[in-house]
Design a protein around this motif. Structure first.
Motif, PDB file in Angstrom:
ATOM      1  N   ARG A 308       0.831  -1.217   0.000  1.00 37.64           N
ATOM      2  CA  ARG A 308       0.000   0.000   0.000  1.00 37.64           C
ATOM      3  C   ARG A 308       0.862   1.263   0.000  1.00 37.64           C
ATOM      4  N   LEU A 309       1.889   1.284   0.817  1.00 39.07           N
ATOM      5  CA  LEU A 309       2.735   2.474   0.917  1.00 39.07           C
ATOM      6  C   LEU A 309       3.593   2.651  -0.335  1.00 39.07           C
ATOM      7  N   ALA A 310       4.004   1.543  -0.950  1.00 43.08           N
ATOM      8  CA  ALA A 310       4.762   1.639  -2.200  1.00 43.08           C
ATOM      9  C   ALA A 310       3.881   2.232  -3.295  1.00 43.08           C
ATOM     10  N   LEU A 311       2.618   1.811  -3.354  1.00 46.13           N
ATOM     11  CA  LEU A 311       1.684   2.377  -4.330  1.00 46.13           C
ATOM     12  C   LEU A 311       1.442   3.860  -4.046  1.00 46.13           C
ATOM     13  N   GLU A 313       3.415   5.953  -2.701  1.00 46.74           N
ATOM     14  CA  GLU A 313       4.620   6.684  -3.102  1.00 46.74           C
ATOM     15  C   GLU A 313       4.603   6.974  -4.607  1.00 46.74           C
ATOM     16  N   GLU A 314       3.940   6.095  -5.370  1.00 48.38           N
ATOM     17  CA  GLU A 314       3.832   6.262  -6.820  1.00 48.38           C
ATOM     18  C   GLU A 314       2.562   7.019  -7.223  1.00 48.38           C
ATOM     19  N   ASN A 315       1.880   7.603  -6.234  1.00 45.15           N
ATOM     20  CA  ASN A 315       0.630   8.356  -6.459  1.00 45.15           C
ATOM     21  C   ASN A 315      -0.470   7.453  -7.018  1.00 45.15           C
ATOM     22  N   ILE A 316      -0.502   6.241  -6.481  1.00 42.49           N
ATOM     23  CA  ILE A 316      -1.517   5.254  -6.856  1.00 42.49           C
ATOM     24  C   ILE A 316      -2.374   4.973  -5.629  1.00 42.49           C
ATOM     25  N   GLU A 317      -3.682   5.213  -5.754  1.00 39.27           N
ATOM     26  CA  GLU A 317      -4.582   4.996  -4.629  1.00 39.27           C
ATOM     27  C   GLU A 317      -4.930   3.515  -4.497  1.00 39.27           C
ATOM     28  N   SER A 318      -4.778   3.003  -3.291  1.00 46.26           N
ATOM     29  CA  SER A 318      -5.282   1.667  -2.943  1.00 46.26           C
ATOM     30  C   SER A 318      -5.901   1.801  -1.561  1.00 46.26           C
ATOM     31  N   ARG A 319      -6.550   0.749  -1.085  1.00 46.52           N
ATOM     32  CA  ARG A 319      -7.232   0.875   0.204  1.00 46.52           C
ATOM     33  C   ARG A 319      -7.341  -0.483   0.871  1.00 46.52           C
ATOM     34  N   PRO A 320      -7.107  -0.549   2.190  1.00 41.89           N
ATOM     35  CA  PRO A 320      -7.341  -1.813   2.894  1.00 41.89           C
ATOM     36  C   PRO A 320      -8.791  -2.267   2.733  1.00 41.89           C
ATOM     37  N   LEU A 321      -9.020  -3.563   2.836  1.00 46.34           N
ATOM     38  CA  LEU A 321     -10.387  -4.065   2.824  1.00 46.34           C
ATOM     39  C   LEU A 321     -11.169  -3.446   3.979  1.00 46.34           C
ATOM     40  N   TRP A 322     -12.503  -3.519   3.890  1.00 43.60           N
ATOM     41  CA  TRP A 322     -13.343  -2.906   4.926  1.00 43.60           C
ATOM     42  C   TRP A 322     -12.943  -3.375   6.320  1.00 43.60           C
ATOM     43  N   LYS A 323     -12.882  -2.437   7.239  1.00 42.55           N
ATOM     44  CA  LYS A 323     -12.688  -2.800   8.641  1.00 42.55           C
ATOM     45  C   LYS A 323     -14.008  -3.340   9.170  1.00 42.55           C
ATOM     46  N   PRO A 324     -14.028  -4.562   9.703  1.00 46.33           N
ATOM     47  CA  PRO A 324     -15.289  -5.154  10.156  1.00 46.33           C
ATOM     48  C   PRO A 324     -16.028  -4.240  11.133  1.00 46.33           C
ATOM     49  N   LEU A 325     -17.345  -4.251  11.028  1.00 49.61           N
ATOM     50  CA  LEU A 325     -18.140  -3.337  11.853  1.00 49.61           C
ATOM     51  C   LEU A 325     -18.040  -3.665  13.329  1.00 49.61           C
ATOM     52  N   HIS A 326     -17.854  -4.945  13.664  1.00 53.45           N
ATOM     53  CA  HIS A 326     -17.749  -5.278  15.090  1.00 53.45           C
ATOM     54  C   HIS A 326     -16.451  -4.744  15.704  1.00 53.45           C
ATOM     55  N   MET A 327     -15.524  -4.262  14.860  1.00 52.05           N
ATOM     56  CA  MET A 327     -14.285  -3.643  15.344  1.00 52.05           C
ATOM     57  C   MET A 327     -14.371  -2.116  15.355  1.00 52.05           C
ATOM     58  N   GLN A 328     -15.429  -1.574  14.793  1.00 52.88           N
ATOM     59  CA  GLN A 328     -15.558  -0.118  14.709  1.00 52.88           C
ATOM     60  C   GLN A 328     -15.958   0.456  16.074  1.00 52.88           C
ATOM     61  N   PRO A 329     -15.350   1.590  16.463  1.00 54.44           N
ATOM     62  CA  PRO A 329     -15.646   2.162  17.786  1.00 54.44           C
ATOM     63  C   PRO A 329     -17.129   2.339  18.079  1.00 54.44           C
ATOM     64  N   ILE A 330     -17.901   2.726  17.081  1.00 54.00           N
ATOM     65  CA  ILE A 330     -19.324   2.980  17.305  1.00 54.00           C
ATOM     66  C   ILE A 330     -20.113   1.696  17.556  1.00 54.00           C
ATOM     67  N   PHE A 331     -19.562   0.549  17.148  1.00 52.50           N
ATOM     68  CA  PHE A 331     -20.325  -0.703  17.212  1.00 52.50           C
ATOM     69  C   PHE A 331     -19.745  -1.757  18.155  1.00 52.50           C
ATOM     70  N   GLU A 364      -0.401  -1.402 -15.777  1.00 58.31           N
ATOM     71  CA  GLU A 364       1.005  -1.828 -15.739  1.00 58.31           C
ATOM     72  C   GLU A 364       1.784  -1.073 -14.677  1.00 58.31           C
ATOM     73  N   ARG A 365       1.454   0.199 -14.466  1.00 57.66           N
ATOM     74  CA  ARG A 365       2.100   0.953 -13.383  1.00 57.66           C
ATOM     75  C   ARG A 365       1.829   0.311 -12.029  1.00 57.66           C
ATOM     76  N   LYS A 371       5.259  -5.650  -8.147  1.00 55.76           N
ATOM     77  CA  LYS A 371       6.328  -6.603  -8.438  1.00 55.76           C
ATOM     78  C   LYS A 371       7.660  -6.123  -7.881  1.00 55.76           C
ATOM     79  N   LYS A 372       7.918  -4.841  -7.974  1.00 55.75           N
ATOM     80  CA  LYS A 372       9.172  -4.273  -7.466  1.00 55.75           C
ATOM     81  C   LYS A 372       9.311  -4.515  -5.972  1.00 55.75           C
ATOM     82  N   VAL A 373       8.177  -4.473  -5.272  1.00 59.31           N
ATOM     83  CA  VAL A 373       8.186  -4.687  -3.822  1.00 59.31           C
ATOM     84  C   VAL A 373       8.297  -6.170  -3.486  1.00 59.31           C
ATOM     85  N   MET A 374       7.602  -7.020  -4.252  1.00 60.74           N
ATOM     86  CA  MET A 374       7.449  -8.415  -3.884  1.00 60.74           C
ATOM     87  C   MET A 374       8.496  -9.368  -4.476  1.00 60.74           C
ATOM     88  N   LEU A 375       9.124  -8.954  -5.572  1.00 58.61           N
ATOM     89  CA  LEU A 375      10.070  -9.871  -6.237  1.00 58.61           C
ATOM     90  C   LEU A 375      11.522  -9.450  -6.026  1.00 58.61           C
TER      91      LEU A 375
END
Length: 375
Positions: A308-311, A313-331, A364-365, A371-375
């Protein structure tokens, strides 16, 4: 240092006809909340979904869930079973009504509500409080939930299902459209969805009385009288004629958008599938996902963050999967029936850029960076 062009996670993608329908609204002065575009948009959705459904175009998917729960009889003090691995909009309307959410974890095959944990939750709540009033099941990231298994459990205990299909327009299960399986279905046309009206949603049901009551409540619950008279609390939840014009144009290119997003997923799987630290979610037999977002799983939170941080740095938006609601402060104070599945998915999963307007160069970007991070 020159900033690289931004690659967004899921940006709007116009098809060409939208402006014509919007101009038509202006030219005919149908700027008021309702008009021909709303009727035509609802008709286009109805024709697309089939299976005898009726559709009410609304201001948001959240509004559709709110009205849907009311139509299913949810009131203050009732309990509603809700998939935990989802966006908070799936559960917030439970709170609007003064009802209590009870969260149910996911199965690994679809990342959606686990039928076995749903049964466990129902049996527990019947013993402790009484049967829950409704079930909210979600087709997450466009992947259909286990429709037959969830329906079987719901029918066994006579609990209606509100089908949150906000992310799954264009997806099917056993050749039937998502949005048509529940007692009430919900669609979203938010700016990041498979198609968009800028902001908007829809309530779907085979029960025409539900659709008609939804429209009544969504237009301030005005009684049939020559003056303004109200015997029920109503809402300002109808879609505007201008935004519905955008929706008409978007419906014309829906299958193109689905094809493009599925192509994105196939590209990522082809380019990254050989990396042993990266997993993809396959479609179970008979399931067809619109692949609204292409997601990957990594072995750990640390590797997920490395990517995520490597992307970023390249100005590429990514996002973690949804945080489960039972872990959310309100719930966190509410009951949950979980086994760690969604918590693990949240810690290890990442949504990659998935817009239908991504170019091959964009894709491809993204893969080159990973790949640069993982290989």
């Amino acid at each position: 240092m020159e900033t690289k062009e931004k690659i967004w996670l899921s940006s709007p993608h116009m098809g060409g006809s939208e402006q014509d329908y919007v101009n038509e609204a202006f030219d005919t002065n149908w700027i008021a909340p309702l008009g021909p575009n709303v009727n035509a948009f609802e008709h286009a959705i109805t024709e697309n979904l089939g299976d005898g459904v009726h559709v009410a175009a609304l201001s948001s998917g959240t509004a559709a869930i709110h009205l849907g729960l009311q139509l299913l009889g949810v009131e203050k003090g009732d309990e509603v079973l809700c998939q935990s691995f989802t966006f908070s909009a799936s559960a917030n309307p439970i709170m609007y009504l003064g009802a209590t959410p009870v969260f149910v974890d996911s199965e690994k095959d679809t990342w959606n509500m686990s039928p076995s944990l749903l049964r466990k939750a129902i049996e527990n709540r019947i013993l402790e409080k009484g049967a829950p009033k409704a079930i909210i099941a979600v087709h997450l990231y466009g992947m259909p939930y286990n429709v037959e298994a969830i329906k079987s459990v719901a029918n066994e205990y006579s609990i209606p299902v509100l089908e949150d299909s906000a992310e799954a327009l264009g997806s099917t299960c056993m050749n039937k459209a998502c949005g048509t399986f529940g007692d009430i279905g919900v669609l979203s046309f938010n700016g990041n969805k498979i198609i968009t009206t800028s902001g908007g949603g829809a309530l779907v049901s085979k029960n025409k009385l539900f659709r008609d009551k939804a429209i009544f409540l969504a237009t301030q619950a005005r009684d049939d009288a020559p003056h303004y008279q109200h015997s029920n609390v109503g809402y300002n939840y109808r879609m505007s004629n201008v935004l519905a014009g955008i929706g008409r144009g978007q419906m014309e290119v829906l299958q193109d958008r689905v094809n493009a997003r599925r192509s994105n997923y196939e590209f990522y799987e082809n380019k990254l599938g050989s990396i042993k630290e990266i997993e993809f979610l396959d479609e179970p037999e008979g399931f067809y996902s619109n692949r609204w977002l292409s997601c990957i799983l990594t072995p750990s939170f640390e590797i997920r963050e490395l990517i995520r941080l490597a992307l970023l740095e390249e100005n590429i938006e990514s996002r973690p999967l949804w945080k489960p609601l039972h872990m959310q402060p309100i719930f966190t104070e509410y009951k949950n029936f979980t086994d760690g599945t969604s918590e693990s998915l949240f810690a290890r999963g990442l949504c990659l850029p998935s817009g239908s307007n991504l170019s091959l160069t964009d894709l491809e970007r993204v893969t080159d960076c990973i790949k640069k991070v993982m290989l």
